[in-house]
Enzyme design. Sequence first.
Site, mmCIF file in Angstrom:
data_model
loop_
_atom_site.group_PDB
_atom_site.id
_atom_site.type_symbol
_atom_site.label_atom_id
_atom_site.label_comp_id
_atom_site.label_asym_id
_atom_site.label_seq_id
_atom_site.Cartn_x
_atom_site.Cartn_y
_atom_site.Cartn_z
ATOM 1 N N VAL A 164 1.503 -20.564 -19.399
ATOM 2 C CA VAL A 164 2.952 -20.337 -19.406
ATOM 3 C C VAL A 164 3.675 -21.684 -19.367
ATOM 4 N N VAL A 170 1.159 -16.440 -8.426
ATOM 5 C CA VAL A 170 0.102 -17.390 -8.798
ATOM 6 C C VAL A 170 -0.580 -17.976 -7.556
ATOM 7 N N GLY A 171 -0.538 -17.236 -6.466
ATOM 8 C CA GLY A 171 -1.189 -17.686 -5.239
ATOM 9 C C GLY A 171 -0.163 -18.015 -4.168
ATOM 10 N N ARG A 172 -0.657 -18.322 -2.980
ATOM 11 C CA ARG A 172 0.218 -18.627 -1.855
ATOM 12 C C ARG A 172 -0.192 -19.976 -1.263
ATOM 13 N N ASP A 179 -3.723 -17.521 7.470
ATOM 14 C CA ASP A 179 -3.457 -18.108 6.147
ATOM 15 C C ASP A 179 -3.171 -19.602 6.197
ATOM 16 N N LYS A 194 0.832 -1.212 0.000
ATOM 17 C CA LYS A 194 0.000 0.000 0.000
ATOM 18 C C LYS A 194 0.861 1.254 0.000
ATOM 19 N N HIS A 236 -22.908 14.897 1.974
ATOM 20 C CA HIS A 236 -22.756 15.300 0.578
ATOM 21 C C HIS A 236 -21.682 16.370 0.463
ATOM 22 N N ALA A 266 -2.861 -12.810 -12.917
ATOM 23 C CA ALA A 266 -3.581 -11.522 -12.798
ATOM 24 C C ALA A 266 -4.504 -11.589 -11.591
ATOM 25 N N GLY A 267 -3.950 -12.017 -10.448
ATOM 26 C CA GLY A 267 -4.719 -12.023 -9.206
ATOM 27 C C GLY A 267 -4.490 -10.703 -8.480
HETATM 28 P P1 FAD Z 1 1.643 -14.209 8.173
HETATM 29 O O1 FAD Z 1 1.398 -12.759 8.071
HETATM 30 O O2 FAD Z 1 2.289 -14.899 7.014
HETATM 31 O O3 FAD Z 1 2.537 -14.434 9.480
HETATM 32 C C1 FAD Z 1 2.984 -15.674 9.867
HETATM 33 C C2 FAD Z 1 4.212 -15.472 10.739
HETATM 34 O O4 FAD Z 1 4.544 -16.709 11.357
HETATM 35 C C3 FAD Z 1 5.460 -15.046 9.968
HETATM 36 O O5 FAD Z 1 6.055 -13.955 10.608
HETATM 37 C C4 FAD Z 1 6.369 -16.268 10.028
HETATM 38 O O6 FAD Z 1 7.745 -15.929 10.052
HETATM 39 C C5 FAD Z 1 5.952 -16.882 11.347
HETATM 40 N N1 FAD Z 1 6.207 -18.315 11.465
HETATM 41 C C6 FAD Z 1 5.753 -19.306 10.653
HETATM 42 N N2 FAD Z 1 6.119 -20.512 11.132
HETATM 43 C C7 FAD Z 1 6.834 -20.265 12.272
HETATM 44 C C8 FAD Z 1 7.475 -21.095 13.205
HETATM 45 N N3 FAD Z 1 7.422 -22.422 13.117
HETATM 46 N N4 FAD Z 1 8.100 -20.506 14.252
HETATM 47 C C9 FAD Z 1 8.141 -19.149 14.384
HETATM 48 N N5 FAD Z 1 7.533 -18.322 13.521
HETATM 49 C C10 FAD Z 1 6.898 -18.874 12.482
HETATM 50 N N6 FAD Z 1 -4.207 -9.085 2.949
HETATM 51 C C11 FAD Z 1 -5.131 -8.131 3.200
HETATM 52 O O7 FAD Z 1 -6.095 -8.368 3.938
HETATM 53 N N7 FAD Z 1 -5.029 -6.877 2.657
HETATM 54 C C12 FAD Z 1 -4.003 -6.546 1.837
HETATM 55 O O8 FAD Z 1 -3.936 -5.412 1.362
HETATM 56 C C13 FAD Z 1 -3.027 -7.532 1.546
HETATM 57 N N8 FAD Z 1 -1.976 -7.252 0.737
HETATM 58 C C14 FAD Z 1 -1.032 -8.208 0.509
HETATM 59 C C15 FAD Z 1 0.020 -7.903 -0.350
HETATM 60 C C16 FAD Z 1 1.000 -8.841 -0.617
HETATM 61 C C17 FAD Z 1 2.146 -8.501 -1.544
HETATM 62 C C18 FAD Z 1 0.934 -10.119 0.015
HETATM 63 C C19 FAD Z 1 2.005 -11.146 -0.224
HETATM 64 C C20 FAD Z 1 -0.120 -10.443 0.853
HETATM 65 C C21 FAD Z 1 -1.116 -9.488 1.097
HETATM 66 N N9 FAD Z 1 -2.212 -9.763 1.914
HETATM 67 C C22 FAD Z 1 -3.162 -8.814 2.140
HETATM 68 C C23 FAD Z 1 -2.365 -11.075 2.566
HETATM 69 C C24 FAD Z 1 -1.897 -10.978 4.032
HETATM 70 O O9 FAD Z 1 -0.560 -10.548 4.065
HETATM 71 C C25 FAD Z 1 -2.055 -12.325 4.712
HETATM 72 O O10 FAD Z 1 -3.372 -12.783 4.555
HETATM 73 C C26 FAD Z 1 -1.723 -12.210 6.194
HETATM 74 O O11 FAD Z 1 -0.415 -11.741 6.394
HETATM 75 C C27 FAD Z 1 -1.890 -13.567 6.874
HETATM 76 O O12 FAD Z 1 -1.632 -13.415 8.226
HETATM 77 P P2 FAD Z 1 -1.095 -14.619 9.116
HETATM 78 O O13 FAD Z 1 -0.878 -14.057 10.467
HETATM 79 O O14 FAD Z 1 -1.967 -15.793 8.946
HETATM 80 O O15 FAD Z 1 0.306 -15.038 8.463
HETATM 81 P P1 NAD Z 2 -4.482 -14.969 -6.337
HETATM 82 O O1 NAD Z 2 -5.073 -16.265 -6.012
HETATM 83 O O2 NAD Z 2 -5.200 -13.714 -6.012
HETATM 84 O O3 NAD Z 2 -4.190 -14.889 -7.907
HETATM 85 C C1 NAD Z 2 -3.389 -15.818 -8.580
HETATM 86 C C2 NAD Z 2 -3.708 -15.710 -10.067
HETATM 87 O O4 NAD Z 2 -2.753 -16.474 -10.774
HETATM 88 C C3 NAD Z 2 -5.097 -16.276 -10.408
HETATM 89 O O5 NAD Z 2 -5.764 -15.372 -11.247
HETATM 90 C C4 NAD Z 2 -4.753 -17.584 -11.135
HETATM 91 O O6 NAD Z 2 -5.709 -17.934 -12.112
HETATM 92 C C5 NAD Z 2 -3.420 -17.240 -11.766
HETATM 93 N N1 NAD Z 2 -2.561 -18.386 -12.051
HETATM 94 C C6 NAD Z 2 -2.349 -19.487 -11.289
HETATM 95 N N2 NAD Z 2 -1.439 -20.294 -11.884
HETATM 96 C C7 NAD Z 2 -1.075 -19.683 -13.032
HETATM 97 C C8 NAD Z 2 -0.162 -20.012 -14.076
HETATM 98 N N3 NAD Z 2 0.576 -21.133 -14.030
HETATM 99 N N4 NAD Z 2 -0.045 -19.164 -15.116
HETATM 100 C C9 NAD Z 2 -0.766 -18.007 -15.175
HETATM 101 N N5 NAD Z 2 -1.649 -17.660 -14.210
HETATM 102 C C10 NAD Z 2 -1.781 -18.471 -13.146
HETATM 103 O O7 NAD Z 2 -3.030 -14.999 -5.679
HETATM 104 P P2 NAD Z 2 -1.948 -13.859 -5.469
HETATM 105 O O8 NAD Z 2 -2.227 -12.692 -6.319
HETATM 106 O O9 NAD Z 2 -0.634 -14.555 -5.570
HETATM 107 O O10 NAD Z 2 -2.195 -13.437 -3.965
HETATM 108 C C11 NAD Z 2 -2.041 -14.403 -2.899
HETATM 109 C C12 NAD Z 2 -2.935 -14.089 -1.754
HETATM 110 O O11 NAD Z 2 -2.564 -12.883 -1.135
HETATM 111 C C13 NAD Z 2 -4.376 -13.965 -2.186
HETATM 112 O O12 NAD Z 2 -5.095 -14.991 -1.574
HETATM 113 C C14 NAD Z 2 -4.843 -12.648 -1.717
HETATM 114 O O13 NAD Z 2 -6.032 -12.744 -1.001
HETATM 115 C C15 NAD Z 2 -3.730 -12.144 -0.805
HETATM 116 N N6 NAD Z 2 -3.535 -10.720 -1.144
HETATM 117 C C16 NAD Z 2 -4.532 -9.847 -0.801
HETATM 118 C C17 NAD Z 2 -4.421 -8.518 -1.143
HETATM 119 C C18 NAD Z 2 -5.528 -7.584 -0.803
HETATM 120 O O14 NAD Z 2 -6.359 -7.936 0.015
HETATM 121 N N7 NAD Z 2 -5.586 -6.398 -1.374
HETATM 122 C C19 NAD Z 2 -3.313 -8.065 -1.843
HETATM 123 C C20 NAD Z 2 -2.339 -8.991 -2.197
HETATM 124 C C21 NAD Z 2 -2.468 -10.315 -1.818
#
Ligand code: FAD
Ligand code: NAD
Length: 455
Positions: A245, A277-279, A319, A58, A431, A189-190
């Site tokens: 791809v 492509v997802g997490r 997550d 952000k 407004h 394009a997620g």
């Molecule tokens: P995490 O935030 O992944 O935290 C898990 C923590 O556990 C980590 O610090 C890790 O090091 C620690 N850990 C794991 N295993 C162990 C272990 N065995 N011992 C000690 N520590 C450990 N979500 C939104 O809602 N809004 C957004 O705008 C948004 N933007 C995003 C942008 C990007 C680029 C990405 C990648 C994700 C985004 N997300 C967003 C998703 C969001 O970041 C996750 O959904 C969120 O962080 C999940 O929270 P969590 O606490 O489950 O896990």
């Molecule tokens: P995503 O699931 O949003 O999108 C992944 C995209 O990749 C999908 O459209 C899927 O069809 C495509 N895809 C999968 N395999 C592919 C391939 N082999 N070739 C081409 N396309 C392919 O996942 P993300 O964008 O990686 O984000 C991961 C997670 O992080 C999401 O679950 C999202 O909720 C979270 N996140 C949230 C925010 C937010 O809330 N604003 C921002 C960033 C991330």
Amino acid sequence: MSRSFDVVVIGAGPAGYIAAIRAAQHGMTVACIDEWKNRDGKYAFGGTCLNAGCIPSKALLESSELYHRAQHEFKKHGIQTGDVAMDIATMQKRRASIVRQLTGGIAGLFKANKVEGLVGHGKLLAGRKVEFTPVSGDVETIDAKHVVLASGSSPIELPIAPFDGVQIIDSWDALEIEAVPETLGVVGAGVIGLELGSVWARLGSKVTVLEAMDDFLFMADRDVAKAAAQEFQKQGLDIRLGAKVSKAVKSKNNVTVSYADSSGEQSIDVEKLIVAVGRRPHTDDLFSDDAGIQLDERGFIVVNESCRTRVKGVYAVGDCVRGPMLAHKGSEEGVMAADLIAGEVAEMNYDVIPSVLYTHPEIAWTGKTEAEVKASGRPYKVGSFPFMASGRAKAMEQTAGMVKIIASKEDDEILGIDPDTEDLQRTIHAHPSLAEAVHEAALAVDKKALNFPNK
Ligand code: FAD
Ligand code: NAD
């Protein structure tokens, strides 16, 4: 003698740190273990969200949007700036500083709430014991009355395009790029592909996004997805749908990405390739084989609707369990787990978790899409109001998109989120405000829109 706590949380992301603080607020003794290490070698609480996700993305979206507006919108307002230049190093310093402030803030919150923040690796053993391996010092076994697993997720790697941290990168590396690449490819394009693709496109990269699905934003409402696709195209994001791809070959300065779509075999050359492509749930070395934790076929920790695992007293949130991978979903689960541990009644309504794409325009939804409602067979009515007709949106030069509301024809319920459209129709909005568009869309459901012709 081993230490013991009422609650031990493994993971200090938004799911874990919130669970820890809430449990401490209930008067329990709490430890929260985390091993996150940033690229500067420093350990920090906050998980993906604060260090490499929500917050840094952000920060960059804001900087790049301001730059883009200065270049393309200021003139319309009569603001003369001369040449506008972007200093990427300063932008990145600002991003890093915001992350530092917020992650440091969690350490402060832990102190204030008497949560013991432990830096190192946590592993659940049988009998609700937790093995703690600190970053320095001896391994310790901690007794826990309750354990909350909140280990988060990590990016999925494609075997045909393994991450190398420089040319083929994940979302974390994509947040820390130091110079605008001339060309940038994004696989997926997620949410991440569109947010980070937007950032670098605004800063001057030629961005190509390859998406495997034929439908754009398949999880969103079709009208919204269509409007969004047009806007992204206008902004110069080249989104190619139905792209399978097959190969990513690196040379000294480029990555050549091969893919097939409806027109046959294609390829693009890009300076950097982001794979988004997802997490996947992160559960590496999180529990011993005899701890009793079960994973489903996709690797998520199996929990019930209350986030209880199959082991008594052990919960899992965020997550690493089923449901959308969103920070606010994880935090809410953390609150629920802590409340249940404290003996309170707690539950979550998974139907009303909002989704937001922080692109331009921002796209947000909650409840059901029109396609889902249609498939359910329930008679429905639709109201929508374009921002083009909103005075505030015009004044802001932000007229793309619309508000769309889908309600039951039988009882007026806004589908998926409970209140009636009549409730919204009767609310008074300031407004001019963008929220007025929500009011007008609710009126439009019954063909009573006032500032736009009813269809
Ligand atoms: P995490 O935030 O992944 O935290 C898990 C923590 O556990 C980590 O610090 C890790 O090091 C620690 N850990 C794991 N295993 C162990 C272990 N065995 N011992 C000690 N520590 C450990 N979500 C939104 O809602 N809004 C957004 O705008 C948004 N933007 C995003 C942008 C990007 C680029 C990405 C990648 C994700 C985004 N997300 C967003 C998703 C969001 O970041 C996750 O959904 C969120 O962080 C999940 O929270 P969590 O606490 O489950 O896990
Ligand atoms: P995503 O699931 O949003 O999108 C992944 C995209 O990749 C999908 O459209 C899927 O069809 C495509 N895809 C999968 N395999 C592919 C391939 N082999 N070739 C081409 N396309 C392919 O996942 P993300 O964008 O990686 O984000 C991961 C997670 O992080 C999401 O679950 C999202 O909720 C979270 N996140 C949230 C925010 C937010 O809330 N604003 C921002 C960033 C991330």
